[in-house]
Design a protein around this motif. Structure first.
Motif, mmCIF file in Angstrom:
data_model
loop_
_atom_site.group_PDB
_atom_site.id
_atom_site.type_symbol
_atom_site.label_atom_id
_atom_site.label_comp_id
_atom_site.label_asym_id
_atom_site.label_seq_id
_atom_site.Cartn_x
_atom_site.Cartn_y
_atom_site.Cartn_z
ATOM 1 N N UNK A 173 68.945 43.406 8.428
ATOM 2 C CA UNK A 173 69.502 43.305 8.905
ATOM 3 C C UNK A 173 68.911 43.736 10.620
ATOM 4 N N UNK A 174 68.043 44.575 10.626
ATOM 5 C CA UNK A 174 68.033 45.366 12.350
ATOM 6 C C UNK A 174 66.315 45.442 12.065
ATOM 7 N N UNK A 175 66.197 44.740 13.647
ATOM 8 C CA UNK A 175 64.650 44.652 13.659
ATOM 9 C C UNK A 175 64.146 45.879 14.211
ATOM 10 N N UNK A 176 63.043 46.678 14.060
ATOM 11 C CA UNK A 176 62.114 47.626 14.750
ATOM 12 C C UNK A 176 62.097 47.700 15.955
ATOM 13 N N UNK A 177 61.572 46.426 16.388
ATOM 14 C CA UNK A 177 61.885 45.783 18.014
ATOM 15 C C UNK A 177 62.770 45.958 18.491
#
Length: 174
Positions: free
Chosen positions: A15-19
């Motif tokens: 659900x959420x990108x580390x970038x």
């Protein structure tokens, strides 16, 4: 750029990108890559138009790993990165890790680095040289940096998808 819109573009399954969590509009990487992309666009007959941070707003970050400093920036439709020994690369989002991972390779007199942009859910990549030497590196902030302790031709890249499927792809040139 809305966080969820970017995350959907960058990620494979999560659900959420580390970038997205680390990138910001005022990062030095944004200025560096925007200048580079616009320079390529001016001198390379529109190369940058094929993928490259022209749809803004752009956010970025700088990552330092294994002796490589990597600037990464995204506008939600494309991601671009560069490191001081290699070249710049851009890829359209989303990246389908079943088809391949976008990479760039650089060498100096003592080392070779492979930098790959890695979608969320892939935790490590491994590269194999033409002589059979295999090196691996973790994927953090959607970037993995594999370092060889001498100049080598990188022959293939391997990673495991979140569902457990392992993908191995040959690389062109090294």
């Amino acid at each position: 750029m809305a966080g969820t819109a970017t995350a959907a573009a960058v990620v494979s399954q999560s659900g959420t990108s580390e970038l997205d969590a680390t990138a910001r509009p005022d990062a030095p990487a944004v200025g560096t890559l925007n200048r580079l992309i616009h320079g390529m666009n001016d001198t390379a007959g529109g190369l940058a138009r094929e993928g490259g941070l022209l749809d803004g707003p752009v956010r970025g970050t700088t990552i330092q790993r294994d002796g490589a400093t990597v600037d990464v920036a995204t506008d939600g439709k494309d991601v671009c990165w560069t490191f001081e020994i290699g070249s710049a690369a851009c890829a359209n989002l989303p990246i389908d890790p079943k088809l391949g991972l976008p990479t760039t390779i650089g060498s100096d007199e003592q080392h070779t680095w492979l930098v790959a942009f890695v979608p969320d859910g892939i935790t490590e990549i491994a590269a194999t040289s033409a002589t059979g030497e295999r090196r691996s590196a973790p994927a953090k902030t959607n970037v993995a940096v594999v370092k060889f302790d001498q100049p080598v031709e990188v022959q293939s890249l391997e990673w495991t998808l979140p569902d457990g499927e392992t993908i191995k792809r040959p690389l062109r040139g090294g």
